[in-house]
Design an enzyme around this catalytic site. Structure first.
Site, PDB file in Angstrom:
ATOM      1  N   HIS A   1       8.515  -3.789  -5.914  1.00  0.00           N
ATOM      2  CA  HIS A   1       9.543  -4.042  -6.923  1.00  0.00           C
ATOM      3  C   HIS A   1      10.436  -2.817  -7.152  1.00  0.00           C
ATOM      4  O   HIS A   1      10.093  -1.691  -6.798  1.00  0.00           O
ATOM      5  CB  HIS A   1       8.887  -4.428  -8.246  1.00  0.00           C
ATOM      6  CG  HIS A   1       7.978  -3.362  -8.799  1.00  0.00           C
ATOM      7  ND1 HIS A   1       8.434  -2.250  -9.464  1.00  0.00           N
ATOM      8  CD2 HIS A   1       6.631  -3.231  -8.754  1.00  0.00           C
ATOM      9  CE1 HIS A   1       7.425  -1.481  -9.815  1.00  0.00           C
ATOM     10  NE2 HIS A   1       6.304  -2.051  -9.395  1.00  0.00           N
TER      11      HIS A   1
ATOM     12  N   GLU B   1      -0.267  -6.449  -9.202  1.00  0.00           N
ATOM     13  CA  GLU B   1      -0.808  -5.098  -9.053  1.00  0.00           C
ATOM     14  C   GLU B   1      -2.295  -5.115  -9.396  1.00  0.00           C
ATOM     15  O   GLU B   1      -2.809  -6.055 -10.030  1.00  0.00           O
ATOM     16  CB  GLU B   1      -0.030  -4.148  -9.981  1.00  0.00           C
ATOM     17  CG  GLU B   1      -0.491  -2.700  -9.969  1.00  0.00           C
ATOM     18  CD  GLU B   1      -0.373  -2.035  -8.609  1.00  0.00           C
ATOM     19  OE1 GLU B   1      -1.220  -2.331  -7.737  1.00  0.00           O
ATOM     20  OE2 GLU B   1       0.541  -1.213  -8.426  1.00  0.00           O
TER      21      GLU B   1
END
Length: 212
Positions: free
Chosen positions: A11, A84
């Site tokens: 990201h 994550e």
């Protein structure tokens, strides 16, 4: 045998990235620089055939993927398996905070102890199992095609290790830059590495200008 080509991307930047705070499953959006990185990523990939877009459901990954998908009228499918690593009580802390508050845990993390679990989080072993299974599940749906997967630094680290057959405790010598373009191939035999950490699209001077 038809393989699946994967564009694996971390990201764009967030304020917690700037502050070196651990994000984990905490949902932090992109900052202005991160949004600009995503725009430059979309521009760099404008001529690439992409059959499907997948992203972590955390907004920093989803926003990055949407910036690319919307330029071609496509949508993004989210998958929690691309999140994550869960860091539990570590989330929101800086490295200095960890050293001061939980020095033994900080040491276990720094040494990459595979079965170490931060309180309320998950281990590297659990992360690897989740990430590899998710990528295999998604890639298997697209033989002969290219897909984009937008995730997080920890996820990209696992993919690099899986593609190069490196152990979890091997020292990291590769970049995990925000919106870097990483290329992998997947077949039923596993992942292989094609190219890593292409940030040429971020050399555009307008990136710096957008944050002044």
């Amino acid at each position: 045998m038809q393989v699946t080509r994967i564009l694996a991307v971390r990201h764009g930047e967030t304020e917690w990235n700037r502050d070196t705070r651990i994000q984990g499953h905490t949902d932090i959006g992109l900052n202005a620089r991160g949004r600009r990185q995503a725009e430059l990523l979309a521009r760099a990939l404008r001529d690439e055939p992409i059959a499907a877009f997948y992203a972590s459901d955390l907004s920093r990954a989803l926003e990055t993927a949407q910036a690319v998908a919307r330029t071609r009228g496509q949508t993004v499918a989210t998958h929690t398996g691309l999140r994550e690593r869960a860091f539990g009580r570590f989330e929101g802390q800086t490295w200095a905070d960890l050293e001061a508050r939980w020095p033994e845990d900080a040491l276990s993390w720094r040494k990459r102890v595979p079965d170490f679990v931060p309180a309320g989080g998950e281990s590297l072993l659990q992360l690897r199992e989740r990430v590899v299974a998710t990528v295999e599940e998604l890639a298997a749906q697209h033989p002969g095609e290219q897909v984009m997967m937008v995730a997080h630094g920890g996820v990209l680290d696992i993919l690099y290790r899986a593609a190069t057959r490196l152990e979890l405790q091997a020292p990291r010598s590769w970049d995990l830059s925000n919106t870097a373009i990483n290329r992998l191939l997947w077949s039923p035999e596993g992942l292989s590495l094609v190219g890593w950490a292409d940030t040429s699209h971020l050399q555009d001077g307008s990136l710096d200008e957008s944050t002044t």
